[in-house]
Design a protein around this motif. Sequence first.
Motif, PDB file in Angstrom:
ATOM      1  N   LYS A  27      -0.566   9.007   7.802  1.00 50.15           N
ATOM      2  CA  LYS A  27      -1.845   8.585   7.238  1.00 50.15           C
ATOM      3  C   LYS A  27      -1.686   8.279   5.746  1.00 50.15           C
ATOM      4  O   LYS A  27      -1.233   9.120   4.966  1.00 50.15           O
ATOM      5  CB  LYS A  27      -2.904   9.687   7.409  1.00 50.15           C
ATOM      6  CG  LYS A  27      -4.254   9.328   6.807  1.00 50.15           C
ATOM      7  CD  LYS A  27      -4.935   8.184   7.549  1.00 50.15           C
ATOM      8  CE  LYS A  27      -6.162   7.680   6.832  1.00 50.15           C
ATOM      9  NZ  LYS A  27      -6.764   6.513   7.502  1.00 50.15           N
ATOM     10  N   CYS A  70      -7.439  13.526  11.667  1.00 52.52           N
ATOM     11  CA  CYS A  70      -6.803  12.542  12.569  1.00 52.52           C
ATOM     12  C   CYS A  70      -6.780  13.072  14.005  1.00 52.52           C
ATOM     13  O   CYS A  70      -7.038  12.338  14.964  1.00 52.52           O
ATOM     14  CB  CYS A  70      -5.374  12.239  12.130  1.00 52.52           C
ATOM     15  SG  CYS A  70      -5.248  11.288  10.608  1.00 52.52           S
ATOM     16  N   GLY A  73     -10.193  12.917  15.782  1.00 46.02           N
ATOM     17  CA  GLY A  73     -10.779  11.589  15.970  1.00 46.02           C
ATOM     18  C   GLY A  73     -11.743  11.189  14.874  1.00 46.02           C
ATOM     19  O   GLY A  73     -12.387  10.147  14.952  1.00 46.02           O
ATOM     20  N   ALA A  76      -8.867   7.646  11.611  1.00 46.10           N
ATOM     21  CA  ALA A  76      -7.833   6.943  12.381  1.00 46.10           C
ATOM     22  C   ALA A  76      -6.499   7.048  11.647  1.00 46.10           C
ATOM     23  O   ALA A  76      -6.435   6.751  10.449  1.00 46.10           O
ATOM     24  CB  ALA A  76      -8.225   5.484  12.548  1.00 46.10           C
ATOM     25  N   THR A  81       0.365   8.117  17.279  1.00 42.85           N
ATOM     26  CA  THR A  81      -0.677   8.343  18.288  1.00 42.85           C
ATOM     27  C   THR A  81      -0.991   9.824  18.457  1.00 42.85           C
ATOM     28  O   THR A  81      -0.129  10.687  18.271  1.00 42.85           O
ATOM     29  CB  THR A  81      -0.260   7.809  19.677  1.00 42.85           C
ATOM     30  OG1 THR A  81       0.999   8.398  20.010  1.00 42.85           O
ATOM     31  CG2 THR A  81      -0.173   6.314  19.718  1.00 42.85           C
ATOM     32  N   ALA A  90      -9.519   8.415  20.079  1.00 46.59           N
ATOM     33  CA  ALA A  90     -10.089   7.383  19.209  1.00 46.59           C
ATOM     34  C   ALA A  90     -11.573   7.688  19.100  1.00 46.59           C
ATOM     35  O   ALA A  90     -12.311   7.516  20.055  1.00 46.59           O
ATOM     36  CB  ALA A  90      -9.868   5.993  19.803  1.00 46.59           C
TER      37      ALA A  90
END
Length: 270
Positions: A27, A70, A73, A76, A81, A90
């Motif tokens: 991130k 993250c 959710g 993002a 993933t 998500a």
Amino acid sequence: MTESSLASTATPDRDVPPLLSVSGVRKTYAGTGGGASTVAIDDLTFTVDKGEFVVIVGPSGCGKTTLLRCLSGLLAPTSGTVEFDGRTVAGVQAGLGVVFQEYTRSLMPWLSVRANVELGLHRLPKAERREQAERSLRHVGLVEFGDRYPWQLSGGMQQRVAIARAISADPRLLMMDEPFASVDAQTRTSLESMVLDLWVEAGWTGLLVTHDIDEAIFMADRVLVLSQRPSRVIEAIDIVLDRPRDQLETRASPEFQEYRRRITALIGQH
Ligand SMILES: Nc1ncnc2c1ncn2[C@@H]1O[C@H](COP(=O)(O)OP(=O)(O)OP(=O)(O)O)[C@@H](O)[C@H]1O
């Protein structure tokens, strides 16, 4: 409930696919006004098994809150993933409960304690909502405070309300971001024990982030040690200490001291 009132029955189930899979998560926050961007977390990979209690420990500012946002959710990832129960996360996800450090910001001061807990249950019919909120408040020892307002309670009690709200919808995974950092030391230890008792009783999977090494060892089946920012997992350490854990006896044991020495050294080196 006391810290030692429940025998430990919650054991991680490592024969089934992980409940949470984090793969290569990175991130980066864009800089403002042409300033440099910040890489908060870098290539984080780990899994959490069903029934486990995993604690992520790392130095202040290493990106723990960013990671939890993250995973839940709320944010993002820039790349990588997050999968919860086999599905990519998500946006806000059913089955995930989150407790934040700052209960004063997560509780609505104009709503009663009961109504705050019911907020997490808005999809249920009214009678069911009431019943489940009462049950959660009973679990955290606050059933007789349902008609009060959050500001009429102590900090520790307010955080118990936030925990009651998070567990009211029967989450499969409860994530906690420094949930005890804003309360005094004595309240902190009693909240730690309460959360462990709830974990054993309700059978959810726990993921807690903290910068407190002792708290990490006391709570965890497994501690993930993060480096300084941009954070990555330096080491995953299985905590082999009997449960139920006792605040005095467990912390005084030679094994506990050895875990503390090892984790302190790891964080100091990175
Ligand atoms: N919204 C944002 N925009 C830009 N930078 C941010 C943002 N949120 C966090 N950061 C930066 O990302 C880095 C990691 O912050 P984060 O709050 O995730 O760390 P932390 O480990 O939770 O910190 P602490 O232990 O102090 O609570 C910090 O350098 C922080 O300044």
